[in-house]
Design an enzyme around this catalytic site. Structure first.
Site, PDB file in Angstrom:
ATOM      1  N   ARG A 106       0.811  -1.229   0.000  1.00 49.86           N
ATOM      2  CA  ARG A 106       0.000   0.000   0.000  1.00 49.86           C
ATOM      3  C   ARG A 106       0.836   1.267   0.000  1.00 49.86           C
ATOM      4  O   ARG A 106       0.363   2.338   0.379  1.00 49.86           O
ATOM      5  CB  ARG A 106      -0.993   0.009   1.171  1.00 49.86           C
ATOM      6  N   LYS A 153       2.453  11.124 -11.265  1.00 49.61           N
ATOM      7  CA  LYS A 153       1.590  10.206 -12.002  1.00 49.61           C
ATOM      8  C   LYS A 153       2.354   8.915 -12.258  1.00 49.61           C
ATOM      9  O   LYS A 153       3.444   8.933 -12.827  1.00 49.61           O
ATOM     10  CB  LYS A 153       1.161  10.813 -13.336  1.00 49.61           C
ATOM     11  N   GLU A 184       8.231  18.007 -25.214  1.00 44.07           N
ATOM     12  CA  GLU A 184       7.541  18.404 -23.986  1.00 44.07           C
ATOM     13  C   GLU A 184       8.007  19.776 -23.504  1.00 44.07           C
ATOM     14  O   GLU A 184       7.231  20.543 -22.929  1.00 44.07           O
ATOM     15  CB  GLU A 184       7.769  17.352 -22.891  1.00 44.07           C
ATOM     16  N   LYS A 189       5.997  22.823 -14.285  1.00 40.20           N
ATOM     17  CA  LYS A 189       5.171  21.673 -13.937  1.00 40.20           C
ATOM     18  C   LYS A 189       4.942  21.601 -12.432  1.00 40.20           C
ATOM     19  O   LYS A 189       3.826  21.307 -11.978  1.00 40.20           O
ATOM     20  CB  LYS A 189       5.807  20.372 -14.438  1.00 40.20           C
ATOM     21  N   GLU A 212      -5.345  16.633 -10.766  1.00 40.58           N
ATOM     22  CA  GLU A 212      -5.909  16.943 -12.073  1.00 40.58           C
ATOM     23  C   GLU A 212      -7.419  17.156 -12.042  1.00 40.58           C
ATOM     24  O   GLU A 212      -8.173  16.602 -12.841  1.00 40.58           O
ATOM     25  CB  GLU A 212      -5.562  15.840 -13.083  1.00 40.58           C
ATOM     26  N   ARG A 255      -4.360  21.341 -13.767  1.00 47.99           N
ATOM     27  CA  ARG A 255      -3.322  20.415 -14.223  1.00 47.99           C
ATOM     28  C   ARG A 255      -3.586  19.899 -15.635  1.00 47.99           C
ATOM     29  O   ARG A 255      -2.666  19.451 -16.326  1.00 47.99           O
ATOM     30  CB  ARG A 255      -3.173  19.257 -13.231  1.00 47.99           C
ATOM     31  N   ASN A 311      -1.679  18.674 -20.507  1.00 48.07           N
ATOM     32  CA  ASN A 311      -2.026  17.702 -21.539  1.00 48.07           C
ATOM     33  C   ASN A 311      -2.159  18.335 -22.923  1.00 48.07           C
ATOM     34  O   ASN A 311      -2.662  17.690 -23.848  1.00 48.07           O
ATOM     35  CB  ASN A 311      -3.338  16.999 -21.176  1.00 48.07           C
ATOM     36  N   HIS A 340      -1.693  16.245 -26.052  1.00 48.91           N
ATOM     37  CA  HIS A 340      -1.629  14.837 -25.665  1.00 48.91           C
ATOM     38  C   HIS A 340      -2.820  14.002 -26.123  1.00 48.91           C
ATOM     39  O   HIS A 340      -2.708  12.786 -26.236  1.00 48.91           O
ATOM     40  CB  HIS A 340      -1.470  14.713 -24.151  1.00 48.91           C
ATOM     41  N   HIS A 372      -1.718  10.618 -27.790  1.00 49.92           N
ATOM     42  CA  HIS A 372      -1.974   9.275 -27.264  1.00 49.92           C
ATOM     43  C   HIS A 372      -2.653   8.391 -28.316  1.00 49.92           C
ATOM     44  O   HIS A 372      -2.388   7.186 -28.398  1.00 49.92           O
ATOM     45  CB  HIS A 372      -2.830   9.349 -26.004  1.00 49.92           C
ATOM     46  N   HIS A 382       7.282   9.402 -27.281  1.00 50.84           N
ATOM     47  CA  HIS A 382       6.196  10.209 -26.720  1.00 50.84           C
ATOM     48  C   HIS A 382       6.303  11.685 -27.128  1.00 50.84           C
ATOM     49  O   HIS A 382       5.314  12.299 -27.549  1.00 50.84           O
ATOM     50  CB  HIS A 382       6.190  10.080 -25.198  1.00 50.84           C
TER      51      HIS A 382
END
Length: 363
Positions: free
Chosen positions: A124, A146, A188, A230, A240, A244, A248, A251, A255, A268
């Site tokens: 956990r 993330k 990026e 960032k 998010e 936030r 993206n 993106h 994606h 990417h």
């Protein structure tokens, strides 16, 4: 040689520092000395980075008093899956890791995302430290917490928000990066200028030679500034729920491109570059930004050796894919669109024909 820079990510009890410079040995040892960690540790890397830096980083951890087990995963996006995650859980259990045992991620975004996912879910949650070795990971995936693995139906669909205890970026490690890996990181970095810092975008335009060569002062500046941007966004919206989402930009289409090309044709940052072109076309067609700004963005992307067209895709396939995007709610895609260099807005009212037209412009 450039000086060390430190960027603080302010998240209350989950705050941490990003250390940026050349040679991380002293900083890493000092962190281990004061972080209250268990002696058992796990160092996760991949078959590209491990042979270059794995033994050295492991020796640094051991000289700091850790008993660091070591594992290399296969390099590439295909390793970011539940099957590989299970082998890492097994390694952690066999190594005797407890709830205060740190997991170190040495590598690019795949290693960081996967190791972070293991750290977030093993017992956990155990301490997690990022040592990103690619420019893309340094300015993107290693910052913000993330962590995720991919599913056959989509990228990063299985994951969590889980902040590292620290991030260490040794710019000396970038000397072994292939040129293409440098360019993909710059994709990026351009994004940060577009979403909220016109002056930074101008710096990239004015210093293209030093940026492309990762000259020490330029490299330190562009990485630190990207991390600052960032970190500021993440500090205001860790999970998010609103702001936030601006990270993206580009993106949604990116994606889809990655999925349609099997995560193998484009890195990417390359996919993001193409996706930013698509988002810019939507922005222009929605009357948000003049064509001059779109052309300026395209010119910088091309100057940094990034693609603006996606091969191996169709508009129909890309359009279908965007509805599997995590930012899509009740069938409405949340598009991050330009209002100018340095300003973006979120819109969920983009007509289908506008999206398809923008996608066609990317093919």
């Amino acid at each position: 040689m450039s000086e060390w820079r430190k960027v603080h990510v302010d998240l209350g009890a989950h705050s941490y520092d990003i250390h940026i410079g050349h040679g991380i040995e002293a900083e890493l040892e000092a962190f281990v000395d004061t972080a209250g960690l268990s002696r058992k540790a796990l160092l996760i890397t991949d078959t590209n980075v491990g042979p270059l830096y794995g033994a050295h980083v492991r020796s640094v951890l051991e000289s700091a008093g850790l008993d660091a087990s070591y594992v290399e995963i296969k390099a590439g996006e295909s390793a970011k899956c539940l099957a590989v995650a299970e082998t890492l859980y097994t390694k952690a259990i066999e190594a005797g890791l407890d709830r205060k045992s740190p997991i170190f991620a040495l590598g690019g975004g795949v290693v960081g995302d996967l190791a972070g996912f293991i750290a977030a879910t093993y017992m956990r949650g155990v301490p997690f430290v990022q040592i990103p070795t690619s420019l893309l990971a340094q300015v993107d995936s290693s910052v913000g917490g993330k962590v995720a693995v991919n599913h056959v139906l989509g990228k990063n669909l299985i994951g969590s928000f889980y902040q590292p205890k620290a991030v260490f970026m040794d710019l000396a490690m970038m000397k072994t990066l292939p040129k293409r890996e440098i360019y993909t990181g710059l994709g990026e970095i351009v994004k940060y200028g577009i979403i909220c810092d016109a002056a930074f975008f101008g710096y990239l335009e004015s210093n293209q030679k030093d940026v492309l060569a990762l000259a020490p002062e330029a490299a330190t500046h562009i990485i630190a500034r990207s991390c600052e941007i960032k970190a500021d966004v993440v500090a205001k919206d860790e999970r998010e729920s609103g702001l936030r989402r601006i990270l993206n930009f580009g993106h949604t289409i990116a994606h889809a491109i990655e999925k349609e090309t099997g995560y193998t044709r484009y890195n990417h940052g390359e996919a993001v570059a193409i996706g930013m072109i698509g988002a810019a076309h939507i922005s222009r067609d929605m009357g948000l930004v003049p064509m001059e700004e779109v052309s300026r963005m395209r010119a910088l992307i091309e100057a940094l050796h990034l693609p603006t067209k996606a091969e191996g895709c169709t508009v129909d396939a890309l359009y279908a894919d965007i509805f599997h995007d995590k930012k899509t709610v009740n069938g409405k895609v949340a598009w991050i669109l330009m209002e100018g260099i340095g300003r973006v807005v979120c819109r969920n009212d983009v007509p289908e024909h506008t999206v398809r037209s923008a996608m066609q412009a990317c093919l």
